[in-house]
Design a protein around this motif. Sequence first.
Motif, short mmCIF file in Angstrom:
data_model
loop_
_atom_site.label_atom_id
_atom_site.label_comp_id
_atom_site.label_asym_id
_atom_site.label_seq_id
_atom_site.Cartn_x
_atom_site.Cartn_y
_atom_site.Cartn_z
N ILE A 153 70.07 -46.37 48.39
CA ILE A 153 69.84 -45.20 49.24
C ILE A 153 70.09 -45.60 50.69
N VAL A 154 70.87 -44.80 51.40
CA VAL A 154 71.21 -45.14 52.77
C VAL A 154 70.93 -43.97 53.71
N ASP A 155 70.81 -44.29 55.00
CA ASP A 155 70.81 -43.28 56.05
C ASP A 155 72.17 -43.35 56.73
N VAL A 156 72.73 -42.20 57.06
CA VAL A 156 74.02 -42.18 57.73
C VAL A 156 73.94 -41.26 58.94
N GLU A 157 74.85 -41.45 59.87
CA GLU A 157 74.86 -40.66 61.10
C GLU A 157 76.28 -40.30 61.47
N ILE A 158 76.46 -39.10 62.01
CA ILE A 158 77.75 -38.71 62.56
C ILE A 158 77.57 -38.40 64.04
N GLN A 159 78.47 -38.92 64.85
CA GLN A 159 78.47 -38.64 66.28
C GLN A 159 79.59 -37.66 66.59
N ASN A 160 79.21 -36.42 66.83
CA ASN A 160 80.18 -35.40 67.21
C ASN A 160 79.51 -34.46 68.20
N ALA A 161 79.97 -33.23 68.31
CA ALA A 161 79.35 -32.30 69.24
C ALA A 161 77.90 -31.97 68.86
N LYS A 162 77.56 -32.13 67.57
CA LYS A 162 76.20 -31.91 67.09
C LYS A 162 75.76 -33.14 66.30
N PRO A 163 75.45 -34.26 66.98
CA PRO A 163 75.11 -35.50 66.27
C PRO A 163 74.01 -35.27 65.23
N THR A 164 74.22 -35.78 64.04
CA THR A 164 73.31 -35.53 62.92
C THR A 164 73.08 -36.81 62.14
N ARG A 165 71.84 -37.02 61.72
CA ARG A 165 71.50 -38.16 60.86
C ARG A 165 71.01 -37.63 59.52
N TYR A 166 71.58 -38.16 58.43
CA TYR A 166 71.18 -37.78 57.08
C TYR A 166 70.40 -38.92 56.44
N TYR A 167 69.25 -38.59 55.85
CA TYR A 167 68.41 -39.57 55.19
C TYR A 167 68.56 -39.46 53.67
N ASN A 168 68.20 -40.54 52.98
CA ASN A 168 68.14 -40.54 51.51
C ASN A 168 69.45 -40.13 50.85
N VAL A 169 70.54 -40.75 51.30
CA VAL A 169 71.85 -40.49 50.72
C VAL A 169 72.11 -41.52 49.61
#
Length: 214
Positions: A161-177
């Motif tokens: 299980i990983v956490d991931v993040e995207i850096q764009n105009a609306k930075p978002t972090r997803y948990y429990n992927v």
Amino acid sequence: MTDSSIINLVVENVIKKIKEQEDAGIKVGVSARHVHLSQADLETLFGKGYQLTPKKYLMGDQYAAEECVTLVSPSLRSIEGVRVLGPVRSDSQIEISRTDTFKLKVSPPVRPSGEIKGSAPMALVGPKGSVFLNEGCIIANRHIHMTPADAQKYGIVDNDIVDVEIQNAKPTRYYNVQVRVREDFNTEMHIDTDDANAAGIKTGDHVEILKIER
């Protein structure tokens, strides 16, 4: 410029682009609502002996088919033109977004693909017939398909299980992927249209792995 210089320049540019892609992180694929069918249900919907027609290959032997069906919920709400993905599976399964559940008035669980026991009921309608599934409708969890080579590079094993993040105009972090590792996978994170729209993500964007849990 000599021919050898031109060749060297082309090779350098290719290597540079490959390195840039590797550094960019995990590619994202946005997954729209879709259906997986068993052979028996496929034949009920489309006719005896029917075979799916590949439209676009996705990864390994998986493909989006030309065929589409209509979803009909127990409350008789429907969504037409839902794409079938191939090849056929042992059990039929429907994957929809949370937004779809409001239109259909159903409450499917968030699950990994394939875990359909106790999930929501749904009817499927095709050109030759219909099928009612007592269970099979889910909202797919956020997950990453990964090659063994990339798993080794990230220090990941199957079902981590990983956490991931995207850096764009609306930075978002997803948990429990959830990460799934298989030889026939391409490395790609799959999210549904709700997640993509909320974060301004499109297919081909990249996310970065921040944390790994085992």
